[in-house]
Design a protein around this motif. Structure first.
Motif, mmCIF file in Angstrom:
data_model
loop_
_atom_site.group_PDB
_atom_site.id
_atom_site.type_symbol
_atom_site.label_atom_id
_atom_site.label_comp_id
_atom_site.label_asym_id
_atom_site.label_seq_id
_atom_site.Cartn_x
_atom_site.Cartn_y
_atom_site.Cartn_z
ATOM 1 N N LYS A 1 49.665 39.159 33.890
ATOM 2 C CA LYS A 1 48.270 38.705 33.849
ATOM 3 C C LYS A 1 48.174 37.188 33.986
ATOM 4 O O LYS A 1 47.334 36.663 34.722
ATOM 5 C CB LYS A 1 47.604 39.180 32.552
ATOM 6 N N THR A 2 49.072 36.486 33.299
ATOM 7 C CA THR A 2 49.076 35.027 33.387
ATOM 8 C C THR A 2 49.328 34.570 34.826
ATOM 9 O O THR A 2 48.631 33.698 35.350
ATOM 10 C CB THR A 2 50.179 34.458 32.459
ATOM 11 N N TYR A 3 50.322 35.184 35.474
ATOM 12 C CA TYR A 3 50.632 34.774 36.857
ATOM 13 C C TYR A 3 49.506 35.120 37.822
ATOM 14 O O TYR A 3 49.213 34.362 38.743
ATOM 15 C CB TYR A 3 51.945 35.409 37.334
ATOM 16 N N GLU A 4 48.870 36.279 37.629
ATOM 17 C CA GLU A 4 47.782 36.655 38.537
ATOM 18 C C GLU A 4 46.604 35.687 38.412
ATOM 19 O O GLU A 4 45.966 35.354 39.404
ATOM 20 C CB GLU A 4 47.339 38.103 38.286
ATOM 21 N N GLU A 5 46.361 35.239 37.179
ATOM 22 C CA GLU A 5 45.274 34.281 36.991
ATOM 23 C C GLU A 5 45.645 32.961 37.667
ATOM 24 O O GLU A 5 44.818 32.336 38.334
ATOM 25 C CB GLU A 5 45.026 34.087 35.501
ATOM 26 N N LYS A 6 46.905 32.582 37.515
ATOM 27 C CA LYS A 6 47.367 31.293 38.060
ATOM 28 C C LYS A 6 47.427 31.320 39.592
ATOM 29 O O LYS A 6 46.924 30.417 40.260
ATOM 30 C CB LYS A 6 48.751 31.002 37.477
ATOM 31 N N PHE A 7 48.057 32.343 40.158
ATOM 32 C CA PHE A 7 48.313 32.346 41.608
ATOM 33 C C PHE A 7 47.176 32.969 42.421
ATOM 34 O O PHE A 7 46.873 32.516 43.513
ATOM 35 C CB PHE A 7 49.613 33.088 41.930
ATOM 36 N N ASP A 8 46.589 34.050 41.929
ATOM 37 C CA ASP A 8 45.560 34.738 42.715
ATOM 38 C C ASP A 8 44.151 34.509 42.149
ATOM 39 O O ASP A 8 43.183 35.038 42.696
ATOM 40 C CB ASP A 8 45.870 36.252 42.792
ATOM 41 N N HIS A 9 44.063 33.728 41.071
ATOM 42 C CA HIS A 9 42.771 33.364 40.486
ATOM 43 C C HIS A 9 41.917 34.588 40.166
ATOM 44 O O HIS A 9 40.714 34.592 40.382
ATOM 45 C CB HIS A 9 42.005 32.403 41.409
ATOM 46 N N VAL A 10 42.557 35.630 39.668
ATOM 47 C CA VAL A 10 41.836 36.840 39.299
ATOM 48 C C VAL A 10 42.250 37.211 37.874
ATOM 49 O O VAL A 10 43.445 37.214 37.544
ATOM 50 C CB VAL A 10 42.163 38.001 40.268
ATOM 51 N N LYS A 11 41.252 37.489 37.036
ATOM 52 C CA LYS A 11 41.514 37.911 35.664
ATOM 53 C C LYS A 11 41.474 39.431 35.611
ATOM 54 O O LYS A 11 40.450 40.028 35.932
ATOM 55 C CB LYS A 11 40.422 37.347 34.738
ATOM 56 N N LEU A 12 42.570 40.054 35.248
ATOM 57 C CA LEU A 12 42.636 41.518 35.307
ATOM 58 C C LEU A 12 42.594 42.135 33.922
ATOM 59 O O LEU A 12 43.268 41.656 33.011
ATOM 60 C CB LEU A 12 43.934 41.948 35.990
ATOM 61 N N ALA A 13 41.807 43.203 33.776
ATOM 62 C CA ALA A 13 41.840 43.969 32.532
ATOM 63 C C ALA A 13 42.989 44.970 32.618
ATOM 64 O O ALA A 13 43.782 45.134 31.709
ATOM 65 C CB ALA A 13 40.522 44.690 32.313
ATOM 66 N N GLU A 14 43.081 45.651 33.782
ATOM 67 C CA GLU A 14 44.258 46.512 33.997
ATOM 68 C C GLU A 14 44.667 46.480 35.465
ATOM 69 O O GLU A 14 43.895 46.058 36.333
ATOM 70 C CB GLU A 14 43.985 47.936 33.519
ATOM 71 N N PHE A 15 45.880 46.919 35.741
ATOM 72 C CA PHE A 15 46.445 46.755 37.078
ATOM 73 C C PHE A 15 46.137 47.930 38.002
ATOM 74 O O PHE A 15 45.947 47.758 39.201
ATOM 75 C CB PHE A 15 47.955 46.557 36.990
ATOM 76 N N ALA A 16 46.130 49.130 37.453
ATOM 77 C CA ALA A 16 46.015 50.324 38.303
ATOM 78 C C ALA A 16 44.610 50.448 38.899
ATOM 79 O O ALA A 16 43.604 50.238 38.220
ATOM 80 C CB ALA A 16 46.355 51.573 37.494
ATOM 81 N N VAL A 17 44.561 50.783 40.190
ATOM 82 C CA VAL A 17 43.292 51.071 40.858
ATOM 83 C C VAL A 17 42.942 52.529 40.556
ATOM 84 O O VAL A 17 43.787 53.411 40.738
ATOM 85 C CB VAL A 17 43.430 50.871 42.387
ATOM 86 N N PRO A 18 41.693 52.801 40.084
ATOM 87 C CA PRO A 18 41.342 54.200 39.778
ATOM 88 C C PRO A 18 41.497 55.079 41.023
ATOM 89 O O PRO A 18 41.121 54.681 42.126
ATOM 90 C CB PRO A 18 39.867 54.110 39.363
ATOM 91 N N LYS A 19 42.057 56.244 40.815
ATOM 92 C CA LYS A 19 42.329 57.181 41.917
ATOM 93 C C LYS A 19 41.041 57.512 42.702
ATOM 94 O O LYS A 19 41.079 57.675 43.927
ATOM 95 C CB LYS A 19 42.957 58.466 41.333
ATOM 96 N N GLU A 20 39.903 57.580 42.014
ATOM 97 C CA GLU A 20 38.632 57.901 42.691
ATOM 98 C C GLU A 20 38.325 56.886 43.777
ATOM 99 O O GLU A 20 37.770 57.220 44.828
ATOM 100 C CB GLU A 20 37.435 57.908 41.718
ATOM 101 N N LYS A 21 38.669 55.624 43.519
ATOM 102 C CA LYS A 21 38.408 54.580 44.519
ATOM 103 C C LYS A 21 39.160 54.852 45.805
ATOM 104 O O LYS A 21 38.673 54.578 46.906
ATOM 105 C CB LYS A 21 38.818 53.208 43.960
#
Lengths: 425, 425
Positions: free
Chosen positions: B47-67
């Motif tokens: 989460k720390t790296y994603e915020e730093k490198f991709d500027h996105v704050k994530l609650a969870e990583f998995a994309v819901p299957k419905e999507k």
């Protein structure tokens, strides 16, 4: 030996602790320097390193071909005969690994195929001193030969008394073209980048110490490598139909390789576990390499007692051992339960050393849990594949819309135009 | 384009200069730190790296299957149809790559065989933004599916606007089980070692930037990796029977990928070389990605004029291009002259983008000269082999002397005793 009687989950944790890898940055850095120096100064750098590390001053690296031929006459007739038997069986087994590619003309106007081509030049690393095993030379060179590799070279650290006759003889029998007396990370660098006297190869195979393994990892990409080999391992699945003395002897046959070797027995009876343990204690004292074997048994090995045969197999799949013995009744029935193992030895008479020497399957095998994703060294390691297609204009026309749709969806306009150019003027 | 008219030897030197690899230690060190942090802190570190490198704050990583399911309805019918055609042809080609192992019972009392087992869990890396190609998802996931891999996960950098529908749709069509929004070296570390929410895999495949490539190299051994991919390349062998406009269009189809992409034409007539060059100059100006394509053409590409067709092939074998077009008359006759290439396109209608999208052979191919020792991604990348043997007591007795002779010659007494124990009591 340590005997565990734990839950499956707990045992899996214990097993995973044994397999996690780490990187040693000090070694990485030293190896990187050696590689850089060899790339820069070629033969000069090799000579300097050989004097420094192996304390040998070399005029040239290549061993004269006559020495290899002569060595075949120098070894005992028994050893020669044993090497010839091993060669025969290795060839007959590995020939079954040959691949031939395919051609698919199912759709009119379309030819699709795959061509299998041997690598041109391959380098074998052979460790020095007592770890220079003639059998390993057969196991690495013969599959390359069967694959059709045109040039097989071998590197091995120089020895003050010269390279041992059995090593030279095995290389000669296996069809090695040239042996170079150079070892360690510097030998790997020479094989990957070439020097004035050693031509670069396309792939480097064979085991070595931590410097050799690290160097192989660093040159990966410039050349192919087989795998980063770790200490030897044996996993045995046995119940009380097996003889404790034989199981103990098989465990010790791997333990004697290296203090870091692993010998693991998984069984379903505590009583049997204890009997094997007593036999190990008894037999280890009588071995010439008892110090090494005892260290491996004490520090890296264990017996696990599980509840059922399926659980025994499941746990062994987590271990993913280099060698797996199935010492159970009617062992062939369990083949489908084996997910991860380098080489499997079924039943009482398939003692692991049989596979090390003369049975035919390769003894260069994935270690340290890498059997989860790696295979024994084989003919397939010395070939590569090339796909090919030929289309008629009609066949291309059929696919035109799909190609341009996908190309434009991916923002690659030149891709679409290249195909469209076939239908202009 | 630069046009060379040099001797074969001189041209080989030029070609070799293009392929030599180097290591960037600063990147190595930064990637090693990222991997260490992910091993230590798991999801927290991701989460720390994603915020730093991709500027996105994530609650969870998995994309819901419905999507993923919904995305299939969101893309255009044309794109869906194109993806389905690609899927059909990729499957029919790759099914021919399936291996079945063997069993050898030629010698009485001896069974020797090889078992082919799919890997259990595989991770696909898919780059973010415009480089997230739906076609590449089909090319990596479908061979794994055909091989029998039980769990296929995909990682891709999170996007502010969410992952594009064509990417999700392709993943759904290809049978990807779970998509995790995580990219870069941290994604590779998570796939190799596992975190609280991402289970470790056995192999990581797919292209990425220098951080991804470096991370893949560093985790090699802990997991398997496919290859360290470099910029795209096309090599074309053509004489004046080909149309300069088509050859130019094909060269540009690779040049548009990347400023570091390479487009190489080898021909036997200066006049033809000049005509292609003029066409390249003309067409490049009309491309949306002209800046990228022009840089690739100016800095990384060239035309070589050689004396004969065999010399053209010999030089191209030194290049070992990712894609090779043979735009000569009756091209199938030259297959035997091709030593090193990832994928071959024979004749006028086999324009390279045909292979990128719908022909069926894989488009994930060895780059940077690695076609000398590597193969296209294939079903064989998602299986591993296990050898097995079973011997009768008589069969073992036949080999006893050879085994004990070799074991003792190698100083491995416990090996000899293990086999001898089968003939005691």
């Amino acid at each position: 030996m340590r005997i565990y009687q734990e839950s499956f989950t707990k045992m899996q944790e214990i097993v995973n602790d044994y397999t996690a890898q780490t990187t040693d940055f000090e070694i990485e850095q030293r190896v990187a320097e050696i590689i850089a120096k060899v790339r820069e100064n070629g033969d000069e750098a090799l000579k300097t390193y050989e004097e420094k590390f192996d304390h040998v001053k070399l005029a040239e690296f290549a061993v004269p071909k006559e020495k290899m031929v002569k060595a075949l006459a120098e070894i005992s007739p028994e050893l020669k005969q044993a090497l010839l038997l091993a060669k025969k069986n290795i060839i007959s087994y590995h020939k079954r690994e040959l691949e031939y590619g395919f051609i698919d003309t199912d759709v009119p106007g379309i030819t699709r195929g795959q061509k299998v081509t041997p690598l041109q030049r391959v380098g074998l690393y052979v460790p020095g001193g007592t770890a220079a095993y003639p059998s390993t030379i057969l196991m690495s060179a013969l599959p390359a030969k069967i694959a059709g590799v045109s040039q097989i070279v071998m590197v091995t650290p120089p020895q003050k008394e010269g390279i041992a006759a059995p090593v030279l003889a095995a290389a000669q029998l296996a069809g090695v073209d040239t042996i170079y007396q150079v070892g360690g990370a510097q030998a790997i660098a020479a094989l990957a980048y070439g020097t004035q006297s050693i031509q670069a190869v396309n792939k480097i195979v064979g085991p070595g110490n931590i410097y050799v393994a690290t160097a192989k990892k660093q040159v990966f990409g410039q050349v192919a490598i087989d795998m980063v080999a770790g200490p030897s391992e044996i996993g045995i699945l046995a119940d009380n139909s097996a003889q404790p003395a034989q199981i103990a002897a098989d465990l010790l046959s791997q333990a004697e390789h290296d203090k870091r070797a692993r010998a693991i027995l998984i069984t379903d009876e505590l009583d049997f576990a204890q009997k094997v343990d007593q036999e190990v204690e008894k037999q280890v004292k009588l071995l010439p390499r008892r110090e090494i074997a005892a260290a491996s048994i004490a520090e890296r090995s264990f017996i696990a007692v599980m509840d059922s045969i399926p659980e025994m197999f499941a746990l062994m799949n987590s271990v993913a051992p280099e060698h797996l013995e199935v010492q159970l009744k009617d062992p062939m029935q369990y083949l489908s339960l084996i997910q991860n193992a380098g080489s499997v030895f079924l039943g009482k008479y398939a003692s692991e050393p049989l596979g090390d020497y003369v049975a035919g399957p390769n003894h260069i095998l994935p270690t340290g849990g890498t059997a989860k994703f790696s295979s024994p060294l084989g003919v397939y390691d010395f070939v590569k594949k090339t796909s090919f297609i030929q289309f008629s204009q009609d066949a291309l026309a059929q696919d035109l819309a799909a190609i341009t749709t996908l190309a434009r969806a991916e923002g690659l306009e030149a891709h679409a135009r290249a195909v469209e150019s076939r239908f202009k003027n």
